[in-house]
Design a protein around this motif. Structure first.
Motif, PDB file in Angstrom:
ATOM      1  N   GLY A   1       0.361  -1.159  -0.055  1.00  7.78           N
ATOM      2  CA  GLY A   1      -0.314   0.163   0.485  1.00  7.78           C
ATOM      3  C   GLY A   1       0.366   0.842   0.802  1.00  7.78           C
ATOM      4  O   GLY A   1       0.506   2.379   0.321  1.00  7.78           O
ATOM      5  N   ASP A   2       1.755   1.216  -0.628  1.00  9.49           N
ATOM      6  CA  ASP A   2       3.258   2.230   0.057  1.00  9.49           C
ATOM      7  C   ASP A   2       4.161   2.473  -1.106  1.00  9.49           C
ATOM      8  O   ASP A   2       5.349   1.412  -1.303  1.00  9.49           O
ATOM      9  N   GLY A   3       3.633   2.502  -2.167  1.00 11.63           N
ATOM     10  CA  GLY A   3       4.735   2.331  -3.568  1.00 11.63           C
ATOM     11  C   GLY A   3       5.656   2.818  -4.261  1.00 11.63           C
ATOM     12  O   GLY A   3       6.026   3.790  -4.898  1.00 11.63           O
ATOM     13  N   ASP A   4       5.471   4.300  -3.077  1.00 13.94           N
ATOM     14  CA  ASP A   4       5.701   6.237  -3.880  1.00 13.94           C
ATOM     15  C   ASP A   4       6.797   5.848  -3.170  1.00 13.94           C
ATOM     16  O   ASP A   4       7.251   7.331  -3.141  1.00 13.94           O
ATOM     17  N   THR A   5       6.935   5.840  -1.301  1.00  7.31           N
ATOM     18  CA  THR A   5       8.407   6.756  -0.756  1.00  7.31           C
ATOM     19  C   THR A   5       9.711   5.284  -1.157  1.00  7.31           C
ATOM     20  O   THR A   5       9.410   4.633  -0.737  1.00  7.31           O
ATOM     21  N   LEU A   6      10.661   6.335  -1.121  1.00  3.49           N
ATOM     22  CA  LEU A   6      11.627   5.256  -1.232  1.00  3.49           C
ATOM     23  C   LEU A   6      12.088   4.900   0.125  1.00  3.49           C
ATOM     24  O   LEU A   6      12.217   5.866   0.732  1.00  3.49           O
ATOM     25  N   PRO A   7      12.341   3.834   0.397  1.00  7.14           N
ATOM     26  CA  PRO A   7      12.809   3.201   1.816  1.00  7.14           C
ATOM     27  C   PRO A   7      14.572   3.959   1.874  1.00  7.14           C
ATOM     28  O   PRO A   7      15.686   4.090   0.906  1.00  7.14           O
ATOM     29  N   GLU A   8      14.672   3.959   3.274  1.00 11.22           N
ATOM     30  CA  GLU A   8      16.200   4.890   2.978  1.00 11.22           C
ATOM     31  C   GLU A   8      16.726   3.457   2.989  1.00 11.22           C
ATOM     32  O   GLU A   8      16.667   2.532   3.590  1.00 11.22           O
ATOM     33  N   GLY A   9      17.923   4.269   2.671  1.00 13.45           N
ATOM     34  CA  GLY A   9      19.390   3.605   2.521  1.00 13.45           C
ATOM     35  C   GLY A   9      18.953   2.290   1.427  1.00 13.45           C
ATOM     36  O   GLY A   9      20.367   1.676   1.228  1.00 13.45           O
ATOM     37  N   THR A  10      18.507   2.889   0.592  1.00  9.56           N
ATOM     38  CA  THR A  10      18.278   2.122  -0.848  1.00  9.56           C
ATOM     39  C   THR A  10      19.465   2.588  -1.995  1.00  9.56           C
ATOM     40  O   THR A  10      19.942   3.547  -1.734  1.00  9.56           O
ATOM     41  N   GLU A  11      20.060   0.936  -2.015  1.00  9.79           N
ATOM     42  CA  GLU A  11      21.546   1.747  -2.877  1.00  9.79           C
ATOM     43  C   GLU A  11      20.867   1.334  -4.060  1.00  9.79           C
ATOM     44  O   GLU A  11      21.992   2.046  -5.411  1.00  9.79           O
TER      45      GLU A  11
END
Length: 472
Positions: free
Chosen positions: A65-75
């Motif tokens: 339900g949350d495809g817009d927020t960039l997860p922290e630490g993503t490389e």
């Protein structure tokens, strides 16, 4: 083929955008290679929760339900091909300088140093048929191959599985090509270009540019459609390896470096000695099933890619003879009272419908559905002389009715004001009433099916069932 060093994912934080047929395998592959994987997904339905539970049991983090927020630490982001480039997730990634790959890019990067070369096909219409024809020809030559990619067989499975392939026949959509920046094919073909998926790409220019990515870095041949100048333009713009050739295919007599048709024979003037004077017979038009003009073009494109790979002429003929088209692609259902009933439910846009209509001389056309922003004036104007009658169904049928009033006012039209699935039986009955012996009743909707049916397959099945009722 250009070699690449398989990337090291150990400890790398990778976000997989989307579950489904590409996201779940990608998440599993990345997790198995030591990546710290987070999956983000727009939906939160029962199917998504089931897939999430499967991944979470492996140790993958899933956010539903949350495809817009960039997860922290993503490389790195690995995305499902259908996710639009304009999504906030990708805008955030661009700001942070984070690469975005699709599943095709991931498969390309993970293939081994001795991996099978890829023969790639894209285009607005005909991709699946051409790739299946190509695979049939390659098999007839004794090569270990598979038809993979957008065709439904995962490229990841093909690249990472135990099956040793000599060459892969790869179908690629514009979505997949958009997210595959380092793909470099042995040879590739763009079959045709017509407006489609413009809501995703933003413009025809952007759509064409993504299709054209298939030619980048080609080593042996860039195959284009002589009748569609836009495909040749993409070849001219491509940055290919030295010695890579432009190879045309045409339904007319071929020039040097082309494949074409002469007196009912498919001939090659590209992969022969002294192509200025010589030609090689490959197959007869009657070896192509069905021998409709657009399908002959598909066969020529498949033959060009196979010949670029060194396949002998007899294998082209044998492969085309062995090929059987999928259901709902110009499939002859039955003859009833001297009228042929043909199911081309796969014709979900105007370009595909135009090719289908061009295959028959006298047609009662069943059309309509979801237009996806399409207009129908050009299609109707080109096909008007072939139309004995038209039966319209579906949500956007008025757009086709208006085009018929402008360009084929003398053609009788039955407008069925209903969008329930039972409308197909009535449509076939009305078509029977309009048809005369020697006519073809053709389901070539030029529209998507989701207003009335789950998919084009269900629509075609309903048509075939209705035809069977006529003959019973």
């Amino acid at each position: 083929m250009t070699s690449t060093v398989s990337p090291d994912f150990q400890g790398k934080h990778v976000t997989v955008a989307g579950l489904g047929v590409s996201g779940v395998p990608a998440a599993k592959v990345l997790h198995a290679r030591g990546a710290v994987v987070t999956v983000v997904n727009d939906g939160d339905d029962a199917r998504a929760r089931e897939q999430a539970a499967e991944l979470e049991a492996l140790g993958v983090t899933v956010r539903l339900g949350d495809g817009d927020t960039l997860p922290e630490g993503t490389e790195l982001i690995v995305t499902a091909p259908g996710w639009k480039p304009t999504k906030p997730l990708f805008q955030a990634a661009a700001k942070a300088g984070i690469e975005v790959w699709g599943d095709v890019e991931l498969a390309w990067r993970l293939r081994g140093p001795d991996a099978a070369p890829w023969l790639c096909v894209t285009g607005t219409n005909g991709k699946t048929t051409t790739v299946q024809m190509l695979a049939s020809i390659l098999r007839a030559a004794g090569l270990r191959t598979a038809a993979v990619g957008n065709i439904g067989v995962s490229l990841l499975d093909a690249v990472l599985g135990d099956e040793p392939y000599d060459v892969l026949a790869v179908e690629l959509s514009s979505y997949q090509l958009h997210w595959a920046p380092s793909l470099r094919a042995h040879s590739a073909a763009v079959l045709n270009l017509a407006p489609d998926h413009l809501d995703w790409h933003g413009s025809m220019e952007a759509y064409a540019a993504d299709k054209g990515r298939i030619y980048e870095g080609n080593r042996v041949a860039c195959v284009y459609n002589v009748a569609d100048k836009a495909t040749e333009d993409l070849v001219r713009e491509a940055d290919v390896e030295e010695g890579c050739r432009a190879i045309g295919f045409t339904l007319g007599t071929p020039g040097p470096s082309q494949l074409g048709v002469v007196d009912g024979i498919l001939v090659d003037r590209a992969f022969v000695e002294n192509r200025q004077k010589n030609a090689q017979e490959l197959a007869e038009v009657s070896d192509v099933n069905p021998p409709a003009p657009h399908n002959i073009a598909n066969a020529l494109a498949a033959a060009a890619l196979a010949r670029a790979f060194g396949v002998p002429p007899q294998a082209v003929r044998d492969g085309l003879r062995a090929f059987r088209p999928d259901a709902h692609r110009i499939a002859h259902v039955a003859d009833v009272d001297g009228v042929a009933y043909v199911d081309d439910s796969k014709a979900t846009n105007t370009h595909a419908a135009e090719a289908s209509l061009a295959a028959y001389e006298s047609i009662v056309w069943i059309a309509g559905g979801l237009a996806k922003g399409a207009t129908f004036d050009e299609l109707v104007a080109k096909s008007a002389k072939r139309l004995r009658g038209v039966v319209l169904i579906g949500a956007d049928r008025a757009l086709i009715r208006e085009a018929l009033a402008r360009h084929a006012p003398e053609v009788p039209v039955v407008d069925l004001d209903r969008t329930d699935t039972g409308a197909m039986l009535q449509a076939v009955q009305e078509a029977r009433r309009l048809a005369a012996p020697g006519d073809t009743v053709l389901l070539a909707p030029a529209c998507a099916s989701m207003d009335m049916f789950t998919n084009y397959t269900k629509r075609g099945d309903a048509f075939a069932e209705a035809v069977r009722e006529l003959g019973s």
